[in-house]
Design an enzyme around this catalytic site. Structure first.
Site, short mmCIF file in Angstrom:
data_model
loop_
_atom_site.label_atom_id
_atom_site.label_comp_id
_atom_site.label_asym_id
_atom_site.label_seq_id
_atom_site.Cartn_x
_atom_site.Cartn_y
_atom_site.Cartn_z
N CYS A 181 -89.28 -63.36 -26.92
CA CYS A 181 -88.82 -62.03 -27.27
C CYS A 181 -87.56 -62.18 -28.12
CB CYS A 181 -88.56 -61.19 -26.03
SG CYS A 181 -87.35 -61.93 -24.90
N THR A 182 -86.82 -61.12 -28.31
CA THR A 182 -85.65 -61.18 -29.21
C THR A 182 -84.58 -62.12 -28.70
OG1 THR A 182 -86.07 -58.88 -29.84
CG2 THR A 182 -83.92 -59.80 -30.41
#
Length: 251
Positions: A181-182
């Site tokens: 994810c980020t």
């Protein structure tokens, strides 16, 4: 230039309201803008401001023994990417609504960015299992970029991930599954949930895409990484790709 930081840590917080008030005072004292989420399971923040203010905030945060080892991701922008300061107390620092997925007792297996790059280069993990890179972000983020060949999910909210993964369970069987994810927070929860569901050989990308860009660069990655501010997305050198109104949610 403005210094931007992103950080999170899962740790027991007995009085989230007190921590939120303390961090609000600290951020206001140093003219910082951005979003800070506090919950009984920990802290999640995105802040920006002048270097001295950011570093003073980080020093103040780390003076709390619960956050002495918090990992800070730094990037730069030409202008302040946030319009205001928002400090919020939430039930979770990232909404998932799946019991037992806050890694307070122990994390899922973490894979360092340099190790993921090596696995991508060889096309498998070190036991020869095929590699599945599982993007745990929502579809609005994925359009800005992702790892080449990654499995993305048709979700608009992180809370929709369990149903979407369950529908693709067969594609994960026998693979080395690396959730990403980020910044690491969603893939950490997702990895624990998958383990609890009996999916084996699950890893989380330690520090997420931002840590991968910082430590490896863009190898194996196509496009940019969506971020939750007016920069919209960063390239593999952590430089802004665009400027527009940021999303209002970090779900």
């Amino acid at each position: 230039m403005i210094l931007n930081i992103a950080a999170y840590k899962f740790v027991t917080v007995d009085t989230p309201e007190s921590l939120a008030a303390h961090l609000q005072g600290l951020a206001e004292a140093h003219a910082l803008l951005g979003t800070v989420l506090v919950a009984s399971e920990g802290l999640n923040l995105f802040l920006a401001g002048p270097d001295p203010g950011i570093e003073a905030f980080v020093d103040g945060l780390r003076a709390d023994r619960r956050f002495a080892d918090i990992v800070i991701k730094r990037s730069r922008s030409a202008a302040q990417p946030f319009a205001k300061l928002k400090i919020k107390v939430k039930a979770e620092i990232i909404r998932f609504r799946q019991p037992g997925t806050a890694p307070l007792a122990g994390r899922a297996r973490a894979l360092a960015p340099i190790e993921l790059a090596r696995w991508i280069a060889q096309g498998s993990d070190d036991q020869g299992r095929r590699l599945v890179l599982l993007d745990t972000r929502n579809r609005q983020e994925v359009v800005h970029g992702s790892f080449a060949g990654a499995m993305s999910l048709p979700i608009d909210r992180f809370t929709e991930l369990p149903g979407a993964v369950s529908e693709r369970r067969e594609a994960l069987d026998g693979a080395a599954v690396v959730s990403f994810c980020t910044g690491g927070i969603r893939c950490e929860k997702a990895a624990l949930w998958m383990e609890a569901e009996g999916i084996t050989n699950v890893y989380q990308l330690d520090g997420g895409i931002l840590a991968y860009f910082e430590q490896v660069g863009g190898y194996g990655y196509d496009g940019g990484c969506f971020v939750f501010d007016e920069r919209v997305a960063l390239d593999s050198e952590l430089k802004p790709l665009a400027s527009a109104q940021a999303a209002e949610t970090i779900d």
